[in-house]
Design an enzyme around this catalytic site. Sequence first.
Site, PDB file in Angstrom:
ATOM      1  N   HIS A 235      22.766  40.527   6.679  1.00 18.93           N
ATOM      2  CA  HIS A 235      22.960  41.863   7.292  1.00 18.93           C
ATOM      3  C   HIS A 235      23.255  42.931   6.236  1.00 18.93           C
ATOM      4  O   HIS A 235      23.909  43.930   6.525  1.00 18.93           O
ATOM      5  CB  HIS A 235      24.085  41.863   8.332  1.00 18.93           C
ATOM      6  CG  HIS A 235      23.996  40.741   9.314  1.00 18.93           C
ATOM      7  ND1 HIS A 235      23.327  40.843  10.513  1.00 18.93           N
ATOM      8  CD2 HIS A 235      24.463  39.480   9.259  1.00 18.93           C
ATOM      9  CE1 HIS A 235      23.407  39.689  11.162  1.00 18.93           C
ATOM     10  NE2 HIS A 235      24.088  38.832  10.417  1.00 18.93           N
TER      11      HIS A 235
ATOM     12  N   SER B  89      12.943  63.236 -12.678  1.00 10.32           N
ATOM     13  CA  SER B  89      12.741  64.259 -11.659  1.00 10.32           C
ATOM     14  C   SER B  89      12.394  65.567 -12.351  1.00 10.32           C
ATOM     15  O   SER B  89      12.897  65.861 -13.439  1.00 10.32           O
ATOM     16  CB  SER B  89      14.018  64.421 -10.841  1.00 10.32           C
ATOM     17  OG  SER B  89      14.076  65.705 -10.268  1.00 10.32           O
TER      18      SER B  89
ATOM     19  N   LYS C 190      18.069  62.221 -13.135  1.00  8.08           N
ATOM     20  CA  LYS C 190      17.445  61.184 -12.312  1.00  8.08           C
ATOM     21  C   LYS C 190      16.630  60.162 -13.106  1.00  8.08           C
ATOM     22  O   LYS C 190      15.972  60.475 -14.078  1.00  8.08           O
ATOM     23  CB  LYS C 190      16.515  61.824 -11.269  1.00  8.08           C
ATOM     24  CG  LYS C 190      17.234  62.578 -10.181  1.00  8.08           C
ATOM     25  CD  LYS C 190      18.050  61.688  -9.258  1.00  8.08           C
ATOM     26  CE  LYS C 190      17.202  60.788  -8.430  1.00  8.08           C
ATOM     27  NZ  LYS C 190      16.842  61.309  -7.145  1.00  8.08           N
TER      28      LYS C 190
ATOM     29  N   GLU D 137       8.952  51.594  -5.269  1.00  7.30           N
ATOM     30  CA  GLU D 137       8.695  52.388  -4.062  1.00  7.30           C
ATOM     31  C   GLU D 137       7.200  52.426  -3.730  1.00  7.30           C
ATOM     32  O   GLU D 137       6.797  52.336  -2.564  1.00  7.30           O
ATOM     33  CB  GLU D 137       9.252  53.802  -4.229  1.00  7.30           C
ATOM     34  CG  GLU D 137      10.769  53.820  -4.235  1.00  7.30           C
ATOM     35  CD  GLU D 137      11.346  55.160  -4.668  1.00  7.30           C
ATOM     36  OE1 GLU D 137      10.714  56.202  -4.425  1.00  7.30           O
ATOM     37  OE2 GLU D 137      12.432  55.156  -5.252  1.00  7.30           O
TER      38      GLU D 137
END
Length: 458
Positions: free
Chosen positions: A155, A276, A282, A289
Site C-alpha cells: 500500500h 527545468s 530541478k 516518466e
Amino acid sequence: MKLWGGRFSKNTDKLMDDFNSSIHFDNRLYRHDILGSAAHVKMLGACGIIPKADADLIYKTLFEILKDIEDGKVEFEVSAEDIHMNIETLLISRIGDVGKKLHTGRSRNDQVALDLRMYLKDEIIELKLMLKDLLNVILKIAEENLETIMPGYTHLQRAQPITLAHHHMAYFQMFKRDLERLDDCTKRMNIMPLGSGALAGTTYPLDRQMVASELGFDAITANSIDGVSDRDFVIELASCLSIIMMHLSRFSEEIILWCTGEFSFIELDDAYSTGSSIMPQKKNPDVAELVRGKTGRVYGSLISLLTMMKGIPLAYNKDMQEDKEAIFNAVDTVKLCLPIFTKVLDTMKINKETMYNSAKGGFTNATDIADYLVKKGIPFRDSHEIIGRMVAYCLGKNINIDDMSLEELKSFSDKIENDVYDAISLQTCVNERKITGGPAKESVLEQIKTGKEFIENC
Ligand code: ARG
C-alpha cells in the site's frame, strides 16, 4: 499501369493511391520481402514450375535490388501501393518478362503474412538481447546490494525490511518471464504461410517445406484460409510487448518516487536526467516518466490490433493492412525504452544510508516482535494485539520499538527479555527470512545463481 490493372479501364485517383498505399510504412519489410521472394523463386525453379534459368535470373536480380535499396539508390512509388508490388515492379523493370514469373503460385496475401512473420522474428531476437542486457544489470545491482537494507512496501506504506538485492530480483523474475514469453510467441510465429495463395492454396505443386527450410521456419501452416487471415502472432507479440512495458512502467514509477527529495533513495546520473527551463534547482527523471508514458501507446497498439481483427470475416481483408503500423510502433517503442532504461539503472547512485534509515522507521520490525512473542508461547493473534498497542504507544512518543528500554517493553509483556533487541534488529529481520524466495542473503544468492543460469542458457 498497376500490376493488377488488366480489368480496369482507368487509373486510380491520386487520393485513392494515397489512401490505399502502405509503402510509407511497409517499406521497412523490403529485406524480408526479397528474402521471401528469393526462397519462393528458388523453389519454383527447383520444382520445374518455371525454367531454372529464369528462376536463377530472378534470384540474382532480387539481390541486386536489395543491394540498391540498401545503398539508398531506390525510390519507392506510392502508386505501386506496397513494398511487395514495388519490389516486383522494380524486378520487371530490370529483367522484363522473366520478372513476371516471380508471382507464380503466390498471392500478396500469403506474401505479406510471410514477410511480417520473418520481420517480427528478427525483431524478437533484438528484443531478447535488450532484455538480456537489462537482466544482467539487475543481477549486477543485486550482487552489489545483498546487504543494502531498505523498507519493503505494501500500500506504499513501509511494511517489512528487505534488501535492494531482493527488490531487484523481483524485477529479474518479471523480465525473465518476458523473455520466456517472447520465446513462446516465436514458436507460433515460426510457421511458414507461403502456398496458402489468396486463400485457397494453389494448383501448382509447390514444395512448401523447401521454402520453410530455406527461410528457417519450423513448419508450414496447416490451413490456407488460416494461413492468410491469421494475425494471432502479431497480437501475441503486442501482448508480450504490453507486459514488458507494464513491468518497465512499474519500475519507472519506483525510480521516480525514489529520486524525490522525500525518498532520496537514489540519485540518477546527470547523463540521464533533465533540468527545468525556469527552476534552476530541478533534476528530473524524464526517462522513467517517458517510459511510463509510452506504455500507453504500446497498450494502444494491442487494443488496435484486437479491435481491427474482431469483426473480420475469413479470409484476407484490407483492414489487416492496419496491423503493421500498430505492431511496428509497439516494437519500436519497446526497443527505444529498454536500452535507455537499462542505462538509467546501471548508472544510478544508491543512497544506502537513507534506505536503511527509512527501514528503521515505520515499525518495519513489528511483525518480528510479534513473532518473538509467539516463540515465547503467546498465540499469534494475542501477540499481534500486544504489538499493536506497543506501536500506538511508540507513535504517541514518536519513537521506534527498539528505542524503548527493557522495562518499557516488559510493560507490554513480561515474556520480553533482553534478547529482544537482537531479535528485532533489521539485520535479523532480513537474515532470518531464509525461506526460498526470501530476502536473506543466502536466499537472494540462490536467486542470483539460478538467474545467472537462466541467462547463460537463453
Ligand atoms: N499491403 C497489403 C497489406 O499490408 C498487402 C496485401 C494486399 N492484399 C490484397 N489482397 N489487397 O495487407
